[in-house]
Design a protein around this motif. Structure first.
Motif, mmCIF file in Angstrom:
data_model
loop_
_atom_site.group_PDB
_atom_site.id
_atom_site.type_symbol
_atom_site.label_atom_id
_atom_site.label_comp_id
_atom_site.label_asym_id
_atom_site.label_seq_id
_atom_site.Cartn_x
_atom_site.Cartn_y
_atom_site.Cartn_z
ATOM 1 N N ARG A 138 -0.206 -54.389 -48.692
ATOM 2 C CA ARG A 138 0.220 -53.211 -47.952
ATOM 3 C C ARG A 138 0.833 -53.636 -46.626
ATOM 4 N N SER A 139 2.023 -53.132 -46.351
ATOM 5 C CA SER A 139 2.661 -53.479 -45.093
ATOM 6 C C SER A 139 3.427 -52.290 -44.548
ATOM 7 N N THR A 140 3.682 -52.333 -43.272
ATOM 8 C CA THR A 140 4.534 -51.361 -42.605
ATOM 9 C C THR A 140 5.700 -52.160 -42.059
ATOM 10 N N GLY A 141 6.846 -52.054 -42.705
ATOM 11 C CA GLY A 141 7.991 -52.868 -42.294
ATOM 12 C C GLY A 141 7.673 -54.335 -42.523
ATOM 13 N N ASP A 142 7.734 -55.127 -41.450
ATOM 14 C CA ASP A 142 7.470 -56.560 -41.534
ATOM 15 C C ASP A 142 6.070 -56.926 -41.089
ATOM 16 N N VAL A 143 5.218 -55.914 -40.829
ATOM 17 C CA VAL A 143 3.875 -56.168 -40.320
ATOM 18 C C VAL A 143 2.865 -55.918 -41.430
ATOM 19 N N PHE A 144 2.046 -56.924 -41.743
ATOM 20 C CA PHE A 144 0.993 -56.761 -42.738
ATOM 21 C C PHE A 144 -0.230 -56.180 -42.055
ATOM 22 N N LEU A 145 -0.807 -55.184 -42.671
ATOM 23 C CA LEU A 145 -1.929 -54.486 -42.065
ATOM 24 C C LEU A 145 -3.229 -55.250 -42.249
ATOM 25 N N ALA A 146 -4.088 -55.174 -41.242
ATOM 26 C CA ALA A 146 -5.368 -55.886 -41.267
ATOM 27 C C ALA A 146 -6.275 -55.371 -42.368
ATOM 28 N N ASP A 147 -6.119 -54.106 -42.766
ATOM 29 C CA ASP A 147 -7.003 -53.553 -43.789
ATOM 30 C C ASP A 147 -6.399 -53.612 -45.194
ATOM 31 N N CYS A 148 -5.385 -54.433 -45.376
ATOM 32 C CA CYS A 148 -4.750 -54.601 -46.682
ATOM 33 C C CYS A 148 -5.783 -55.102 -47.688
ATOM 34 N N GLN A 149 -5.902 -54.407 -48.820
ATOM 35 C CA GLN A 149 -6.909 -54.805 -49.805
ATOM 36 C C GLN A 149 -6.641 -56.164 -50.431
ATOM 37 N N ALA A 150 -5.410 -56.621 -50.415
ATOM 38 C CA ALA A 150 -5.118 -57.952 -50.961
ATOM 39 C C ALA A 150 -5.861 -59.029 -50.193
ATOM 40 N N ARG A 151 -6.135 -58.780 -48.926
ATOM 41 C CA ARG A 151 -6.879 -59.763 -48.126
ATOM 42 C C ARG A 151 -8.278 -59.977 -48.691
ATOM 43 N N LEU A 152 -8.836 -58.954 -49.310
ATOM 44 C CA LEU A 152 -10.175 -59.082 -49.885
ATOM 45 C C LEU A 152 -10.224 -60.231 -50.879
ATOM 46 N N GLY A 153 -9.271 -60.267 -51.798
ATOM 47 C CA GLY A 153 -9.239 -61.344 -52.781
ATOM 48 C C GLY A 153 -9.077 -62.705 -52.146
ATOM 49 N N PHE A 154 -8.195 -62.797 -51.158
ATOM 50 C CA PHE A 154 -7.997 -64.072 -50.467
ATOM 51 C C PHE A 154 -9.267 -64.494 -49.740
ATOM 52 N N ASP A 155 -9.906 -63.538 -49.073
ATOM 53 C CA ASP A 155 -11.145 -63.844 -48.351
ATOM 54 C C ASP A 155 -12.248 -64.306 -49.308
ATOM 55 N N LEU A 156 -12.336 -63.677 -50.474
ATOM 56 C CA LEU A 156 -13.381 -64.057 -51.432
ATOM 57 C C LEU A 156 -13.192 -65.471 -51.957
ATOM 58 N N LEU A 157 -11.967 -65.927 -52.042
ATOM 59 C CA LEU A 157 -11.692 -67.251 -52.620
ATOM 60 C C LEU A 157 -11.628 -68.370 -51.586
ATOM 61 N N THR A 158 -11.887 -68.083 -50.321
ATOM 62 C CA THR A 158 -11.732 -69.118 -49.301
ATOM 63 C C THR A 158 -12.882 -70.116 -49.251
ATOM 64 N N GLY A 159 -14.016 -69.817 -49.845
ATOM 65 C CA GLY A 159 -15.123 -70.763 -49.852
ATOM 66 C C GLY A 159 -14.748 -72.017 -50.625
ATOM 67 N N ALA A 160 -15.155 -73.169 -50.129
ATOM 68 C CA ALA A 160 -14.770 -74.445 -50.734
ATOM 69 C C ALA A 160 -15.175 -74.539 -52.209
ATOM 70 N N TRP A 161 -16.312 -73.960 -52.582
ATOM 71 C CA TRP A 161 -16.825 -74.093 -53.940
ATOM 72 C C TRP A 161 -16.697 -72.813 -54.756
ATOM 73 N N THR A 162 -16.218 -71.739 -54.155
ATOM 74 C CA THR A 162 -16.189 -70.442 -54.825
ATOM 75 C C THR A 162 -15.446 -70.486 -56.154
ATOM 76 N N SER A 163 -14.201 -70.940 -56.130
ATOM 77 C CA SER A 163 -13.396 -70.964 -57.355
ATOM 78 C C SER A 163 -13.996 -71.877 -58.407
ATOM 79 N N VAL A 164 -14.537 -72.993 -57.972
ATOM 80 C CA VAL A 164 -15.117 -73.961 -58.904
ATOM 81 C C VAL A 164 -16.327 -73.351 -59.611
ATOM 82 N N VAL A 165 -17.198 -72.677 -58.860
ATOM 83 C CA VAL A 165 -18.392 -72.060 -59.447
ATOM 84 C C VAL A 165 -17.996 -70.922 -60.380
ATOM 85 N N LEU A 166 -17.062 -70.073 -59.959
ATOM 86 C CA LEU A 166 -16.621 -68.983 -60.832
ATOM 87 C C LEU A 166 -16.036 -69.533 -62.124
#
Length: 119
Positions: free
Chosen positions: A2-30
């Motif tokens: 979700r964006s407004t023009g060229d600015v990505f919003l802080a509450d963009c739901q796509a960030r949720l997925g990125f945040d969930l996968l940032t752990g070093a072992w998260t993807s490996v365990v899943l």
């Protein structure tokens, strides 16, 4: 995303997925849980290089985020298994896509990192 023009919003739901996968072992365990439920010792055997403490922390974080479920059996000694939930299973394809990207571009990224003193 979700964006407004060229600015990505802080509450963009796509960030949720990125945040969930940032752990070093998260993807490996899943990914290790893709075939079905496993006990922590079996997960450690499949993953390699992960300490029991880090595995436990990762599993707890995944459980708190609804990506895995924990099942405890009333046995002696107690037995615990972890299994992917529907949202956790939904992350398998993005994880596999990132793996394919890493196979294709990993060497080039490592070379640049090395030349820039990142490694």
């Amino acid at each position: 995303m979700r964006s407004t023009g060229d600015v990505f919003l802080a509450d963009c739901q796509a960030r949720l997925g990125f945040d969930l996968l940032t752990g070093a072992w998260t993807s490996v365990v899943l990914y290790a849980l893709r075939e079905g439920p496993l006990r922590p010792a079996d997960l450690r055997g499949q993953i390699g290089g992960i300490s029991p403490k880090v595995l436990n922390e990762t599993l707890r974080r995944l459980e708190r985020n609804g990506l895995v479920s924990r099942r405890r059996y009333a046995e002696a000694p107690p037995r615990v298994e972890y299994e992917l939930t529907a949202p956790g299973r939904g992350l398998l394809e993005p994880i596999a896509a990132l793996g394919r990207w890493s196979q294709e571009h990993g060497e080039a990224v490592l070379r640049v990192q090395e030349s820039n003193g990142v490694l």
